[in-house]
Design a protein around this motif. Structure first.
Motif, PDB file in Angstrom:
ATOM      1  N   SER A   4       0.804  -1.231   0.000  1.00 59.99           N
ATOM      2  CA  SER A   4       0.000   0.000   0.000  1.00 59.99           C
ATOM      3  C   SER A   4       0.835   1.279   0.000  1.00 59.99           C
ATOM      4  O   SER A   4       0.275   2.366  -0.100  1.00 59.99           O
ATOM      5  CB  SER A   4      -0.943   0.008   1.197  1.00 59.99           C
ATOM      6  OG  SER A   4      -0.195   0.021   2.403  1.00 59.99           O
ATOM      7  N   ASP A  33       0.123   3.669  -2.890  1.00 62.47           N
ATOM      8  CA  ASP A  33      -1.159   4.375  -2.735  1.00 62.47           C
ATOM      9  C   ASP A  33      -1.009   5.578  -1.809  1.00 62.47           C
ATOM     10  O   ASP A  33      -1.565   6.644  -2.064  1.00 62.47           O
ATOM     11  CB  ASP A  33      -2.235   3.447  -2.179  1.00 62.47           C
ATOM     12  CG  ASP A  33      -2.854   2.558  -3.248  1.00 62.47           C
ATOM     13  OD1 ASP A  33      -2.384   2.588  -4.402  1.00 62.47           O
ATOM     14  OD2 ASP A  33      -3.814   1.835  -2.917  1.00 62.47           O
ATOM     15  N   LYS A  34      -0.258   5.412  -0.744  1.00 55.50           N
ATOM     16  CA  LYS A  34      -0.047   6.522   0.189  1.00 55.50           C
ATOM     17  C   LYS A  34       0.689   7.664  -0.496  1.00 55.50           C
ATOM     18  O   LYS A  34       0.375   8.830  -0.281  1.00 55.50           O
ATOM     19  CB  LYS A  34       0.733   6.040   1.409  1.00 55.50           C
ATOM     20  CG  LYS A  34      -0.079   5.118   2.296  1.00 55.50           C
ATOM     21  CD  LYS A  34       0.749   4.536   3.418  1.00 55.50           C
ATOM     22  CE  LYS A  34      -0.077   3.501   4.181  1.00 55.50           C
ATOM     23  NZ  LYS A  34       0.730   2.671   5.036  1.00 55.50           N
ATOM     24  N   THR A  60       0.753   8.339  -3.787  1.00 58.19           N
ATOM     25  CA  THR A  60      -0.020   8.932  -4.881  1.00 58.19           C
ATOM     26  C   THR A  60      -1.391   9.430  -4.450  1.00 58.19           C
ATOM     27  O   THR A  60      -2.074  10.091  -5.222  1.00 58.19           O
ATOM     28  CB  THR A  60      -0.225   7.911  -6.009  1.00 58.19           C
ATOM     29  OG1 THR A  60      -0.943   6.786  -5.495  1.00 58.19           O
ATOM     30  CG2 THR A  60       1.089   7.482  -6.618  1.00 58.19           C
ATOM     31  N   PHE A 119      -3.992   7.588  -4.071  1.00 58.65           N
ATOM     32  CA  PHE A 119      -4.840   6.846  -5.004  1.00 58.65           C
ATOM     33  C   PHE A 119      -5.237   5.543  -4.325  1.00 58.65           C
ATOM     34  O   PHE A 119      -4.442   4.973  -3.578  1.00 58.65           O
ATOM     35  CB  PHE A 119      -4.027   6.569  -6.284  1.00 58.65           C
ATOM     36  CG  PHE A 119      -4.744   5.789  -7.337  1.00 58.65           C
ATOM     37  CD1 PHE A 119      -5.637   6.418  -8.183  1.00 58.65           C
ATOM     38  CD2 PHE A 119      -4.515   4.430  -7.500  1.00 58.65           C
ATOM     39  CE1 PHE A 119      -6.285   5.705  -9.176  1.00 58.65           C
ATOM     40  CE2 PHE A 119      -5.154   3.720  -8.488  1.00 58.65           C
ATOM     41  CZ  PHE A 119      -6.051   4.353  -9.326  1.00 58.65           C
ATOM     42  N   GLU A 120      -6.434   5.062  -4.563  1.00 60.84           N
ATOM     43  CA  GLU A 120      -6.844   3.792  -3.959  1.00 60.84           C
ATOM     44  C   GLU A 120      -6.834   2.679  -5.001  1.00 60.84           C
ATOM     45  O   GLU A 120      -7.625   2.681  -5.946  1.00 60.84           O
ATOM     46  CB  GLU A 120      -8.239   3.897  -3.353  1.00 60.84           C
ATOM     47  CG  GLU A 120      -8.666   2.609  -2.686  1.00 60.84           C
ATOM     48  CD  GLU A 120     -10.093   2.612  -2.180  1.00 60.84           C
ATOM     49  OE1 GLU A 120     -10.509   1.569  -1.663  1.00 60.84           O
ATOM     50  OE2 GLU A 120     -10.789   3.632  -2.319  1.00 60.84           O
ATOM     51  N   THR A 121      -5.931   1.742  -4.821  1.00 58.40           N
ATOM     52  CA  THR A 121      -5.857   0.580  -5.695  1.00 58.40           C
ATOM     53  C   THR A 121      -6.876  -0.447  -5.232  1.00 58.40           C
ATOM     54  O   THR A 121      -6.931  -0.785  -4.055  1.00 58.40           O
ATOM     55  CB  THR A 121      -4.443  -0.033  -5.663  1.00 58.40           C
ATOM     56  OG1 THR A 121      -3.508   0.951  -6.094  1.00 58.40           O
ATOM     57  CG2 THR A 121      -4.355  -1.255  -6.560  1.00 58.40           C
TER      58      THR A 121
END
Length: 192
Positions: free
Chosen positions: A112, A115-116, A118, A120-122
């Motif tokens: 993760s 994601d942190k 960017t 953004f949620e993958t």
């Protein structure tokens, strides 16, 4: 510090030669955008290893560099890397096998940290290894299939085609440079 694209083109597959500057990054981004047209996704990346980095036989050292990206937060990934043994991308790189994660929150391989970075949620990922002469040199990934539809085996098959095309692009760039070097020297004496 030398650009990772320049280092990629230093990969020696047919003798000692140095690569000239090629806009490989733009070509890789174009491949990624075409992959997105066939498998619509919110985000995607091409990550390549650094062939000049020596691990002395260790499988878990080295890094994969984000050399082409699109999607939300992708600008935060420019000039960053990910260890080769981290996340789904690392799994794909080390195993040399494609991978689909339909729900990353349930996938223990998911990392993760990106994601942190960017914001953004993958939700889902599909990855395919990029190989050069049988050796994995990178990974192409797409993230979050549009319309919240999970990635399928057909999506993976298409992404593998784009991974092969990426491999061909890198090999052609290396071959072009080698032929340029050969044309500047006498093949019998090696003199310019």
């Amino acid at each position: 510090q030398q650009n990772i694209i320049d280092k990629i083109l230093e990969r020696d597959t047919a003798g000692a030669f140095k690569a000239e500057k090629v806009d490989l990054r733009a070509m890789l981004k174009e491949i990624l955008l075409w992959a997105n047209k066939f498998v619509p996704s919110e985000s995607g990346s091409v990550l390549l290893d650094d062939p000049t980095f020596s691990c002395k036989g260790k499988d878990d050292c080295g890094a994969l560099y984000f050399v082409a990206c699109f999607g939300k937060g992708s600008s935060a990934l420019a000039n960053t890397s990910l260890p080769v043994n981290v996340g789904i991308v690392g799994q794909t790189y080390q195993s040399g096998r494609p991978y689909i994660s339909k729900t990353v929150k349930k996938d223990f391989r998911f990392y993760s940290g990106i994601d942190k970075k960017t914001k953004f949620e993958t939700k889902s990922i599909v990855c395919a290894p990029i190989k050069l002469k049988g050796h994995t040199i990178g990974v192409i990934e797409l993230i979050n299939r549009i319309n919240d539809v999970a990635y399928t085996k057909n999506d993976l098959t298409l992404l593998k085609i784009f991974a092969e095309y990426t491999s061909t692009l890198v090999q052609n760039s290396l071959d072009a440079k080698m032929f340029e070097e050969l044309s500047m020297s006498d093949n019998l004496t090696g003199l310019f």
